[in-house]
Each structure stands twice: as C-alpha cells, then as structure tokens.
Design a protein around this motif. Sequence first.
Motif, PDB file in Angstrom:
ATOM      1  N   ASP A 276       1.555   9.193  -6.215  1.00 21.94           N
ATOM      2  CA  ASP A 276       1.920  10.594  -5.990  1.00 21.94           C
ATOM      3  C   ASP A 276       2.940  11.055  -7.021  1.00 21.94           C
TER       4      ASP A 276
ATOM      5  N   LYS B  32       1.053   4.110  -3.026  1.00 21.27           N
ATOM      6  CA  LYS B  32       0.791   5.523  -2.733  1.00 21.27           C
ATOM      7  C   LYS B  32       1.935   6.394  -3.233  1.00 21.27           C
TER       8      LYS B  32
ATOM      9  N   GLN C   6       0.820  -1.202   0.000  1.00 22.24           N
ATOM     10  CA  GLN C   6       0.000   0.000   0.000  1.00 22.24           C
ATOM     11  C   GLN C   6       0.860   1.261   0.000  1.00 22.24           C
ATOM     12  N   ARG C   7       1.916   1.249   0.781  1.00 19.35           N
ATOM     13  CA  ARG C   7       2.815   2.414   0.807  1.00 19.35           C
ATOM     14  C   ARG C   7       3.481   2.602  -0.542  1.00 19.35           C
TER      15      ARG C   7
END
Length: 459
Positions: free
Chosen positions: A57, A53, A49-50
């Motif tokens: 971005d 993300k 998930q990190r």
Amino acid sequence: MAVNWSLCFFFGSASNHEDPPARGSAVLEELVIVIQSQKNSYHAQRGYQRKEKILQDAANLGQGLPVVLLLHELSDYEGNWSILPVLPLLSAIYGESASWFLFVEEETMVVLHVLQKVLKRYPVQEEWFLGQRLHDNKPSIVHHYAFSEDPTSFGYPDPAAGWALSAALHQRLAERIQSENLKSDFTIDLTHEIALFIWEEGRGPKLTTVPEFCSETRDNCATKFTNYLPNCGSPVSKNNIFVAVKTCEKYHSVRVPVVKSTWEKHAVYLEYYSDVTDASIPTINLGVPNTERGHCGKTFAILRRFLSEAVPKVDWLVIVDDDTLISLPRLRRLLRCYNPKEAVSLGERYGYGLMQNGYSYTTGGGGMVLSRTAVSILLSSGCSCYSDDAPDDMVLGRCFTAIGVPITHSPLFHQAQPDDYAGTRITPQHSVSFHKHWSVDPVAIYTNWLQDSHLKDEL
C-alpha cells in the motif's frame, strides 16, 4: 541488565487531550509500525501477510516506505509481547529517524493515507498517546480493581484499533525503563497496563481519543479490524479433541451440573477428574489429593493420562476448571488454524516478571489448549511441579518457556466473567470461554455469550 518495574497504579482520573492547533509530521519514512506478531507458525504467517500488505500500500502511494516490524522477530525473548521490554531496543535503532511508533494486531488493517492525515494533527515534538478509548464500566478483577470509585475515568486503547506513541513520548518511556528501579509482577491486560505506565500516576499523558482508529470497518478509518476468530476452513473434528475437567467432591453437585447442562454435549471425549470416584457423573480419581489452590499435581497427572493408552489418541487436549464456560464448536473452528504437529500452547496469555526475564503462561480458568506434540515435549523434558498445590498454569508456562515452546495468545479466551471486560472489546459471536460462577447465572452467561443458535454440528 534486568530492571524492575510496576504497571499497577490506582490513583487519579483521566480525560482526553483536545486536538492541538499546530501540525505534526506524517512522513511515511518517519513511521515505525510494529505488528504484534507471535512465534507460532500460523500467527507468524499472518504477521508476514500484514507486513507485505502495508508495504505494498505504501509503494502504491509513492510517498516512501514506513518501517514495518514483526514483534516476534525483534529478539528471542518471548516477553516482548508486553511491549515495554522492547521499547529501549526500538529507541536505540529508530529513535533518531522515527516520528511515530504505531502498534497493531496481526488482524489490524492500516489505511496509510488516512493515518498520515491523522498524525499531522499532533506535533511530534510533544508527548502523545493515541488510540480508540476503552474504559471499565465497573471495577474489574483483570485490572486489579483500579479506579474503583470511578472506573470510567481511566481510558486505555482498544488493541484491535491499534495505538500510537509520538517519538518524544517513546524516547522518555525507553529512558525510564532503562534507568528507574521499578517493580515487576503480573502482566494481564496489555493496553490497560501500558496506559497506566504512561500515565504514571498523573505525571504522564493520558490517552487521546482518535476517532479514525477503528475496531470495526467504517468510512474514514486509519485502522480497521475484522475479528479474532478467523476462517481457516472446516472445524477440527470433535473426535480429535479430548477435554479434561478438573473438579473436586464439594463441587460435584454445584458446578458439574452446569457443565452437563451447557457445553458437555459438544464433546465426544470428556473426563471429569476429582479427588473421589463418583459413578453418577462419572469422575476419575487420579490419586492426587485435592488442594485448595494450584492443582499442579492433578494437571500433570492429566497430561500423563493423555499420552497413555487409557484415553483415545487425539491431537488436542483441552484442560478446564469445573467453572469454566466454553464453546467447543468455536474452539474447533479456531484450532483449524493451528498445526497439531507443532508444539502449541494456546489460550489467554498472562505474564510474570517479564522485565526480569520472566515467563508467560496460559491462564487455567479460561482453558488451556495443548497439542499432543506440546504435551509429549513437556513430559519428556522432565519439568514438573515443585508441589501438588503449585499454580498449574504458571508451572506449565515456566516449563514451556524453559524448553522453548511459545505461549500463543488468543483474546477469545477469558479468565474472568464478561462484565470484567470493556463492553466494546468482547462480543457474543467472538468469544470462546469465560470463567467463574461468582454472583452470576452461569447458564445465562453460556446462553447469551457462547451458545450458537444455528449451529451446524460437523463431525
């Protein structure tokens, strides 16, 4: 080929570099971000998930994509969590293309446009070690009492805020690891030992403080952090945890009363295991003589009893010392994140001989949390103590490593006392355990650090 190394240097002092006048490179495509993920399914998911993300971005910025890696996927070697073993691999793959290597926790957010501005301040052809500076306020046992004459003089990065290496420094460290005959022993506090290795008794750079590397959320941060105690839903039922307290006769009147006056009331299933039977506590004698250290025989007897019909069948086993202070309500919240059908060994992770294909283990004093599945697999493997007084936590770690069960780390567990950790690194709201009664009031430690004043006592 395995090499020897040492992370324990005890000389010199540290100060911060001033910002350099020249400008560096901050092209996103020249940035390698290593998320310090773990193999356990919950942590692997958080790592994925990190990563998603960060890449999303970057896509929104439209300035190219950084390389984002999950540490647990780089190789099958579990010891990569200590970072140094994996530096040569990172150098071999990305040494020609990368300008910066950023290391972050699974819960560390990266603000790429701010990070770009920060990295431009530092010429990439020079050696830079960047992070948010922590220091010890007193000589600490977890740091082998390093810099005992002036503990504040040595800085090391707050892992929650992330830390970065310039390509020049990363390359030299990788070459040093491959070429030098260094000594290996214990890995205890990762970023402190990384800082010692980089500093190299004054021959290498010291940590440069970067205010935009943040361990809390505020304006103009390149990295931000929430906390290590996630909200995964309702706490695990107290009826699904069995607590085993290791004690012996000489501590029945000294340590056991502390357990009874602090955290025992939060346990439904708890037994005290001693070398004698004492009905007033009560204690259970497992037939294993008391040993001055190690307690491996006693711990394996506890494991066997946990799987027997002598105790309720529950998903989780917590093994603690009689001088462990623990918040069972917070542990129940934490355990909601983990699948008990998985082989889970959870606690504060240490390592032994990790540059020589060594093993990791969960420290016993901070509490060892095992799923029933992990206990069953371990006992079925035939792995056992080489003596009753062998170090139980290390033997368990060696066994789990041999059978492929990962050691899962949570910095909420602590092998030492609160004063042995940098003040900004631990908080009373986000700690699960501490260890040792030496020269402290253990009841006060529990009250100030582990007791929740407005606790909703869920079943």
